[in-house]
Design a protein around this motif. Structure first.
Motif, PDB file in Angstrom:
ATOM      1  N   GLN A 133       0.839  -1.187   0.000  1.00  0.00           N
ATOM      2  CA  GLN A 133       0.000   0.000   0.000  1.00  0.00           C
ATOM      3  C   GLN A 133       0.879   1.244   0.000  1.00  0.00           C
ATOM      4  O   GLN A 133       2.073   1.179   0.282  1.00  0.00           O
ATOM      5  CB  GLN A 133      -0.919  -0.026   1.223  1.00  0.00           C
ATOM      6  CG  GLN A 133      -1.864  -1.227   1.227  1.00  0.00           C
ATOM      7  CD  GLN A 133      -2.531  -1.449   2.570  1.00  0.00           C
ATOM      8  OE1 GLN A 133      -1.875  -1.573   3.594  1.00  0.00           O
ATOM      9  NE2 GLN A 133      -3.859  -1.494   2.556  1.00  0.00           N
ATOM     10  N   ASP A 134       0.280   2.396  -0.279  1.00  0.00           N
ATOM     11  CA  ASP A 134       1.047   3.645  -0.285  1.00  0.00           C
ATOM     12  C   ASP A 134       1.368   4.141   1.122  1.00  0.00           C
ATOM     13  O   ASP A 134       2.031   5.162   1.285  1.00  0.00           O
ATOM     14  CB  ASP A 134       0.281   4.734  -1.046  1.00  0.00           C
ATOM     15  CG  ASP A 134       0.288   4.486  -2.553  1.00  0.00           C
ATOM     16  OD1 ASP A 134       1.196   3.776  -3.015  1.00  0.00           O
ATOM     17  OD2 ASP A 134      -0.609   4.989  -3.236  1.00  0.00           O
ATOM     18  N   THR A 135       0.903   3.431   2.127  1.00  0.00           N
ATOM     19  CA  THR A 135       1.111   3.846   3.518  1.00  0.00           C
ATOM     20  C   THR A 135       2.347   3.196   4.138  1.00  0.00           C
ATOM     21  O   THR A 135       2.505   3.206   5.354  1.00  0.00           O
ATOM     22  CB  THR A 135      -0.111   3.464   4.360  1.00  0.00           C
ATOM     23  OG1 THR A 135      -0.324   2.038   4.245  1.00  0.00           O
ATOM     24  CG2 THR A 135      -1.354   4.185   3.860  1.00  0.00           C
ATOM     25  N   ALA A 136       3.210   2.611   3.292  1.00  0.00           N
ATOM     26  CA  ALA A 136       4.405   1.899   3.762  1.00  0.00           C
ATOM     27  C   ALA A 136       4.048   0.648   4.558  1.00  0.00           C
ATOM     28  O   ALA A 136       4.834   0.182   5.378  1.00  0.00           O
ATOM     29  CB  ALA A 136       5.323   2.812   4.574  1.00  0.00           C
ATOM     30  N   ARG A 137       2.865   0.133   4.292  1.00  0.00           N
ATOM     31  CA  ARG A 137       2.473  -1.148   4.874  1.00  0.00           C
ATOM     32  C   ARG A 137       2.039  -2.082   3.744  1.00  0.00           C
ATOM     33  O   ARG A 137       1.858  -1.661   2.606  1.00  0.00           O
ATOM     34  CB  ARG A 137       1.339  -0.979   5.886  1.00  0.00           C
ATOM     35  CG  ARG A 137       1.713  -0.113   7.096  1.00  0.00           C
ATOM     36  CD  ARG A 137       0.570  -0.041   8.094  1.00  0.00           C
ATOM     37  NE  ARG A 137       0.311  -1.336   8.720  1.00  0.00           N
ATOM     38  CZ  ARG A 137       0.982  -1.791   9.784  1.00  0.00           C
ATOM     39  NH1 ARG A 137       1.949  -1.065  10.324  1.00  0.00           N
ATOM     40  NH2 ARG A 137       0.687  -2.955  10.311  1.00  0.00           N
ATOM     41  N   GLY A 138       1.856  -3.328   4.088  1.00  0.00           N
ATOM     42  CA  GLY A 138       1.417  -4.277   3.087  1.00  0.00           C
ATOM     43  C   GLY A 138       0.944  -5.553   3.742  1.00  0.00           C
ATOM     44  O   GLY A 138       0.972  -5.689   4.969  1.00  0.00           O
ATOM     45  N   TYR A 139       0.509  -6.496   2.931  1.00  0.00           N
ATOM     46  CA  TYR A 139       0.059  -7.770   3.482  1.00  0.00           C
ATOM     47  C   TYR A 139       0.244  -8.852   2.429  1.00  0.00           C
ATOM     48  O   TYR A 139       0.466  -8.572   1.249  1.00  0.00           O
ATOM     49  CB  TYR A 139      -1.399  -7.687   3.934  1.00  0.00           C
ATOM     50  CG  TYR A 139      -2.361  -7.165   2.901  1.00  0.00           C
ATOM     51  CD1 TYR A 139      -3.074  -8.033   2.081  1.00  0.00           C
ATOM     52  CD2 TYR A 139      -2.584  -5.789   2.751  1.00  0.00           C
ATOM     53  CE1 TYR A 139      -3.960  -7.558   1.129  1.00  0.00           C
ATOM     54  CE2 TYR A 139      -3.466  -5.306   1.797  1.00  0.00           C
ATOM     55  CZ  TYR A 139      -4.154  -6.192   0.993  1.00  0.00           C
ATOM     56  OH  TYR A 139      -5.022  -5.713   0.045  1.00  0.00           O
ATOM     57  N   TRP A 140       0.167 -10.081   2.893  1.00  0.00           N
ATOM     58  CA  TRP A 140       0.334 -11.230   2.008  1.00  0.00           C
ATOM     59  C   TRP A 140      -1.030 -11.824   1.687  1.00  0.00           C
ATOM     60  O   TRP A 140      -1.848 -12.019   2.584  1.00  0.00           O
ATOM     61  CB  TRP A 140       1.209 -12.293   2.673  1.00  0.00           C
ATOM     62  CG  TRP A 140       2.625 -11.868   2.881  1.00  0.00           C
ATOM     63  CD1 TRP A 140       3.198 -11.401   4.026  1.00  0.00           C
ATOM     64  CD2 TRP A 140       3.671 -11.863   1.890  1.00  0.00           C
ATOM     65  NE1 TRP A 140       4.521 -11.113   3.818  1.00  0.00           N
ATOM     66  CE2 TRP A 140       4.848 -11.376   2.524  1.00  0.00           C
ATOM     67  CE3 TRP A 140       3.725 -12.215   0.534  1.00  0.00           C
ATOM     68  CZ2 TRP A 140       6.057 -11.247   1.844  1.00  0.00           C
ATOM     69  CZ3 TRP A 140       4.927 -12.077  -0.138  1.00  0.00           C
ATOM     70  CH2 TRP A 140       6.075 -11.607   0.507  1.00  0.00           C
ATOM     71  N   ILE A 141      -1.253 -12.096   0.412  1.00  0.00           N
ATOM     72  CA  ILE A 141      -2.502 -12.720  -0.022  1.00  0.00           C
ATOM     73  C   ILE A 141      -2.210 -14.174  -0.364  1.00  0.00           C
ATOM     74  O   ILE A 141      -1.402 -14.454  -1.259  1.00  0.00           O
ATOM     75  CB  ILE A 141      -3.085 -12.012  -1.248  1.00  0.00           C
ATOM     76  CG1 ILE A 141      -3.240 -10.505  -0.983  1.00  0.00           C
ATOM     77  CG2 ILE A 141      -4.427 -12.631  -1.614  1.00  0.00           C
ATOM     78  CD1 ILE A 141      -3.662  -9.726  -2.219  1.00  0.00           C
ATOM     79  N   GLU A 142      -2.860 -15.093   0.336  1.00  0.00           N
ATOM     80  CA  GLU A 142      -2.624 -16.503   0.047  1.00  0.00           C
ATOM     81  C   GLU A 142      -3.236 -16.865  -1.305  1.00  0.00           C
ATOM     82  O   GLU A 142      -4.347 -16.438  -1.643  1.00  0.00           O
ATOM     83  CB  GLU A 142      -3.209 -17.389   1.136  1.00  0.00           C
ATOM     84  CG  GLU A 142      -2.824 -18.856   0.948  1.00  0.00           C
ATOM     85  CD  GLU A 142      -3.250 -19.747   2.103  1.00  0.00           C
ATOM     86  OE1 GLU A 142      -3.001 -20.970   2.003  1.00  0.00           O
ATOM     87  OE2 GLU A 142      -3.819 -19.238   3.086  1.00  0.00           O
ATOM     88  N   PRO A 187       1.331   1.167 -11.865  1.00  0.00           N
ATOM     89  CA  PRO A 187       1.287   2.565 -11.427  1.00  0.00           C
ATOM     90  C   PRO A 187       2.484   2.948 -10.570  1.00  0.00           C
ATOM     91  O   PRO A 187       3.089   2.104  -9.909  1.00  0.00           O
ATOM     92  CB  PRO A 187      -0.008   2.626 -10.619  1.00  0.00           C
ATOM     93  CG  PRO A 187      -0.205   1.225 -10.122  1.00  0.00           C
ATOM     94  CD  PRO A 187       0.302   0.341 -11.228  1.00  0.00           C
ATOM     95  N   VAL A 188       2.821   4.232 -10.589  1.00  0.00           N
ATOM     96  CA  VAL A 188       3.891   4.762  -9.747  1.00  0.00           C
ATOM     97  C   VAL A 188       3.348   4.945  -8.341  1.00  0.00           C
ATOM     98  O   VAL A 188       2.237   5.444  -8.149  1.00  0.00           O
ATOM     99  CB  VAL A 188       4.395   6.109 -10.310  1.00  0.00           C
ATOM    100  CG1 VAL A 188       5.403   6.743  -9.367  1.00  0.00           C
ATOM    101  CG2 VAL A 188       4.995   5.904 -11.689  1.00  0.00           C
ATOM    102  N   GLY A 189       4.143   4.518  -7.348  1.00  0.00           N
ATOM    103  CA  GLY A 189       3.721   4.703  -5.967  1.00  0.00           C
ATOM    104  C   GLY A 189       4.191   3.586  -5.073  1.00  0.00           C
ATOM    105  O   GLY A 189       4.661   2.546  -5.537  1.00  0.00           O
ATOM    106  N   GLY A 190       4.059   3.798  -3.764  1.00  0.00           N
ATOM    107  CA  GLY A 190       4.438   2.774  -2.800  1.00  0.00           C
ATOM    108  C   GLY A 190       5.894   2.383  -2.938  1.00  0.00           C
ATOM    109  O   GLY A 190       6.777   3.247  -2.977  1.00  0.00           O
ATOM    110  N   PRO A 191       6.185   1.108  -3.080  1.00  0.00           N
ATOM    111  CA  PRO A 191       7.575   0.650  -3.167  1.00  0.00           C
ATOM    112  C   PRO A 191       8.208   0.856  -4.539  1.00  0.00           C
ATOM    113  O   PRO A 191       9.382   0.541  -4.724  1.00  0.00           O
ATOM    114  CB  PRO A 191       7.469  -0.844  -2.842  1.00  0.00           C
ATOM    115  CG  PRO A 191       6.113  -1.217  -3.343  1.00  0.00           C
ATOM    116  CD  PRO A 191       5.230  -0.028  -3.092  1.00  0.00           C
ATOM    117  N   ASN A 192       7.440   1.376  -5.498  1.00  0.00           N
ATOM    118  CA  ASN A 192       7.923   1.582  -6.873  1.00  0.00           C
ATOM    119  C   ASN A 192       7.670   3.039  -7.260  1.00  0.00           C
ATOM    120  O   ASN A 192       6.737   3.341  -8.002  1.00  0.00           O
ATOM    121  CB  ASN A 192       7.202   0.631  -7.829  1.00  0.00           C
ATOM    122  CG  ASN A 192       7.284  -0.819  -7.387  1.00  0.00           C
ATOM    123  OD1 ASN A 192       8.314  -1.456  -7.526  1.00  0.00           O
ATOM    124  ND2 ASN A 192       6.195  -1.333  -6.829  1.00  0.00           N
TER     125      ASN A 192
END
Length: 349
Positions: free
Chosen positions: A253-262, A329-334
């Motif tokens: 996410q753009d909030t410097a957080r993320g999650y794993w999708i099984e 898209p540009v953003g987050g970790p890219n």
């Protein structure tokens, strides 16, 4: 080391056609023997080395010395083993792929095995059929009617997509090799997914389950992790621990957080875990995983405090979709358009 002996395992990822076939005016393989030479040149080398007089050398007659090449028999494990997607005329049961290709990065396990990662396997496949149009699933993996000059399909029918379309589904895995047991066949680990594997960063979690972080080294592809069903035992038998578990794709996410999708039939809509193991890129697209700037080497520091991944570059970032049609898209970790130089991403599990 084994009883004070030093065993070295290395990848032989790629052959330079102009050098290997410098004796040919075309600088390409022209005969059956030429193709055989090329198939013998790639894969993995395992050798015993010794030190004497401040120099290292190969122990020529070591029983540990062996080559794993494009013609070595392997064993397919995990959900894809025996599935119709990996059935071929040469292996109608679908659990004994022959060969390993374009072994890029690596990994190691606490139980002493070597993980070798199949990357750009598509380079060796082509079609003898004029006007052959590879399927959408083939195209997602870069498979085309022409190869990159290796000419294997002219000699070895396995690499002819029009004749044996499932053969390519048997490459793109992580290969587990036991260097200390030369008689054991290498195992292709379909539970860890099929894509252009760069390396395998393995850690033992606090609950003793094995976690493997992996990157798919192509513009706009995904980051993955595997979590084993079984727990690691320092004194037990861990030979099958990488054969069953859960596979995830990363969503940032753009909030410097993320999650794993099984990646499961329920989350992806695909009909089986076997299909997910073969068409892992498609599974990542279906769950909306984050398109990344060529995930290459992943590393975990000794204190397990974080995970690092080198994102190599992506000239298509913000301009062009990936091979599956996913937006980049540009953003987050890219964060950069037409990213020429890449970046390093760090996350804390």
């Amino acid at each position: 080391s084994s009883d004070g002996r030093t065993i070295l395992a290395i990848n032989n990822e790629y052959t330079n056609l102009g050098i290997m076939y410098g004796n040919r005016a075309s600088k390409k393989p022209e005969t059956t023997e030429d193709v055989s030479k090329g198939q013998a040149a790639i894969g993995v080398t395992i050798m015993e080395v010794s030190e004497a007089n401040e120099r290292w050398s190969i122990v020529i007659d070591s029983p540990f010395n062996r080559r794993i090449t494009a013609t070595t028999l392997t064993e397919l494990t995990g959900p894809a083993a025996g599935h119709k997607l990996v059935h071929t005329d040469f292996d109608p049961i679908g659990n004994s792929p022959v060969g390993t290709l374009n072994n890029c990065g690596s990994g190691k396990t606490p139980w002493g095995t070597y993980l070798s990662c199949e990357e750009n396997f598509n380079s060796f496949f082509a079609s003898s059929e004029f006007g052959y149009n590879p399927s959408v699933d083939m195209k997602r993996y870069g498979l085309k009617s022409e190869d990159r000059g290796f000419g294997w399909h002219n000699i070895d029918q396995r690499f002819d997509l029009s004749l044996h379309p499932n053969e390519a589904n048997r490459f793109g895995y992580i290969l587990e090799i036991d260097p200390l047991n030369p008689d054991t066949p290498p195992k292709k680990l379909s539970a860890l997914g099929r894509f252009k594997h760069e390396n395998a960063a393995l850690v033992i979690n606090h609950d003793n389950r094995v976690v493997v972080y992996m990157g798919d080294d192509e513009s706009g592809e995904f980051l993955y992790r595997f979590v084993s069903d079984a727990t690691y035992s320092p004194r037990g038998d861990n030979t099958h621990i990488l054969e069953t578990g859960s596979l995830y794709a990363a969503k940032f996410q753009d909030t410097a957080r993320g999650y794993w999708i099984e990646l499961t039939p329920e989350t992806t809509g695909m009909d089986s875990q076997a299909a997910i193991s073969v068409y892992t890129r498609q599974a990542g697209s279906l769950v909306g995983a984050t398109t990344m700037d060529r995930p290459e080497w992943i590393a975990i520091p000794p204190d397990d405090s974080a995970v690092y991944c080198c994102l190599t570059n992506n000239k298509h970032r913000g301009k062009k979709a990936n091979a599956g049609g996913d937006a980049t898209p540009v953003g987050g970790p890219n964060p950069r358009v037409s990213n020429k130089y890449g970046q390093i991403i760090r996350w804390q599990p």
